[in-house]
Design a protein around this motif. Structure first.
Motif, mmCIF file in Angstrom:
data_model
loop_
_atom_site.group_PDB
_atom_site.id
_atom_site.type_symbol
_atom_site.label_atom_id
_atom_site.label_comp_id
_atom_site.label_asym_id
_atom_site.label_seq_id
_atom_site.Cartn_x
_atom_site.Cartn_y
_atom_site.Cartn_z
ATOM 1 N N UNK A 46 -91.119 -75.251 -8.887
ATOM 2 C CA UNK A 46 -89.850 -74.525 -8.776
ATOM 3 C C UNK A 46 -89.420 -74.561 -7.304
ATOM 4 N N UNK A 47 -88.257 -75.113 -7.043
ATOM 5 C CA UNK A 47 -87.704 -75.212 -5.694
ATOM 6 C C UNK A 47 -86.603 -74.158 -5.575
ATOM 7 N N UNK A 48 -86.767 -73.251 -4.618
ATOM 8 C CA UNK A 48 -85.830 -72.139 -4.467
ATOM 9 C C UNK A 48 -85.124 -72.272 -3.112
ATOM 10 N N UNK A 49 -83.892 -72.776 -3.119
ATOM 11 C CA UNK A 49 -83.148 -72.895 -1.854
ATOM 12 C C UNK A 49 -82.569 -71.546 -1.447
ATOM 13 N N UNK A 93 -85.954 -76.417 -11.075
ATOM 14 C CA UNK A 93 -87.294 -76.658 -11.586
ATOM 15 C C UNK A 93 -87.405 -78.145 -11.888
ATOM 16 N N UNK A 94 -88.404 -78.796 -11.319
ATOM 17 C CA UNK A 94 -88.547 -80.243 -11.485
ATOM 18 C C UNK A 94 -89.911 -80.547 -12.089
ATOM 19 N N UNK A 95 -89.882 -81.364 -13.143
ATOM 20 C CA UNK A 95 -91.111 -81.838 -13.763
ATOM 21 C C UNK A 95 -91.285 -83.304 -13.393
ATOM 22 N N UNK A 96 -92.473 -83.631 -12.954
ATOM 23 C CA UNK A 96 -92.790 -85.002 -12.546
ATOM 24 C C UNK A 96 -93.583 -85.698 -13.640
ATOM 25 N N UNK A 97 -93.646 -87.009 -13.559
ATOM 26 C CA UNK A 97 -94.551 -87.760 -14.423
ATOM 27 C C UNK A 97 -95.978 -87.404 -14.023
ATOM 28 N N UNK A 98 -96.867 -87.309 -14.985
ATOM 29 C CA UNK A 98 -98.227 -86.843 -14.702
ATOM 30 C C UNK A 98 -98.994 -87.774 -13.763
ATOM 31 N N UNK A 99 -98.595 -89.022 -13.648
ATOM 32 C CA UNK A 99 -99.276 -89.971 -12.758
ATOM 33 C C UNK A 99 -98.941 -89.748 -11.284
ATOM 34 N N UNK A 100 -97.830 -89.095 -11.015
ATOM 35 C CA UNK A 100 -97.344 -88.919 -9.648
ATOM 36 C C UNK A 100 -98.024 -87.741 -8.951
ATOM 37 N N UNK A 101 -98.000 -87.765 -7.618
ATOM 38 C CA UNK A 101 -98.586 -86.697 -6.811
ATOM 39 C C UNK A 101 -97.482 -85.827 -6.209
ATOM 40 N N UNK A 107 -91.914 -83.492 -0.524
ATOM 41 C CA UNK A 107 -91.184 -83.828 0.707
ATOM 42 C C UNK A 107 -89.883 -84.561 0.398
ATOM 43 N N UNK A 108 -89.961 -85.560 -0.454
ATOM 44 C CA UNK A 108 -88.762 -86.338 -0.783
ATOM 45 C C UNK A 108 -87.723 -85.474 -1.482
ATOM 46 N N UNK A 109 -88.155 -84.616 -2.381
ATOM 47 C CA UNK A 109 -87.220 -83.753 -3.116
ATOM 48 C C UNK A 109 -86.527 -82.777 -2.169
#
Length: 124
Positions: A46-49, A93-101, A107-109
């Motif tokens: 969860x990214x809260x700006x 709220x961002x869900x990533x692929x399970x393979x990603x770190x 940082x990129x987001x």
């Protein structure tokens, strides 16, 4: 305040253009804060700006959805590894692929979000 930062950077770097570039990044970080919280799902953060997103309704989007009316979602889905996004006025709220770190993606987001939403006038 900006002149003090600029003076400090110019004493540390031999090329003035390097100091200016670093100063813009530092000023951007000072102006925009984004809190990141874990969720029960380890693939979702969860990214809260500090600024609201100004949405009429919250919206859940997958990568294959029609996202043309959501520039922020377009930007975030351009990041490899982003699977789905929930946009709300107060958070993303961002869900990533399970393979990603998350180490790399966080940082990129945050940089992508800041770049897209921070008014240019805040950097001057």
């Amino acid at each position: 305040m900006f002149s003090k930062i600029n003076d400090w950077l110019n004493t540390r770097f031999s090329k003035p253009e390097v100091g200016v570039l670093v100063c813009v990044v530092i000023i951007g970080i000072i102006i925009m804060f984004i809190k990141v919280e874990e969720t029960p799902n380890p693939d979702t953060l969860k990214f809260i700006p500090e600024r609201e997103l100004d949405l009429e309704n919250n919206v859940f989007l997958n990568k294959n959805d029609d996202i043309k009316s959501y520039p922020l979602a377009e930007e975030l889905f351009s990041i490899e590894g982003v699977k789905s996004i929930l946009l709300d006025n107060d958070f993303i709220s961002i869900t990533k692929n399970s393979k990603e770190s998350w180490e790399f993606l966080k940082t990129i987001i945050t940089v992508s979000y800041t770049h897209l939403t921070l008014p240019t006038s805040d950097l001057v």
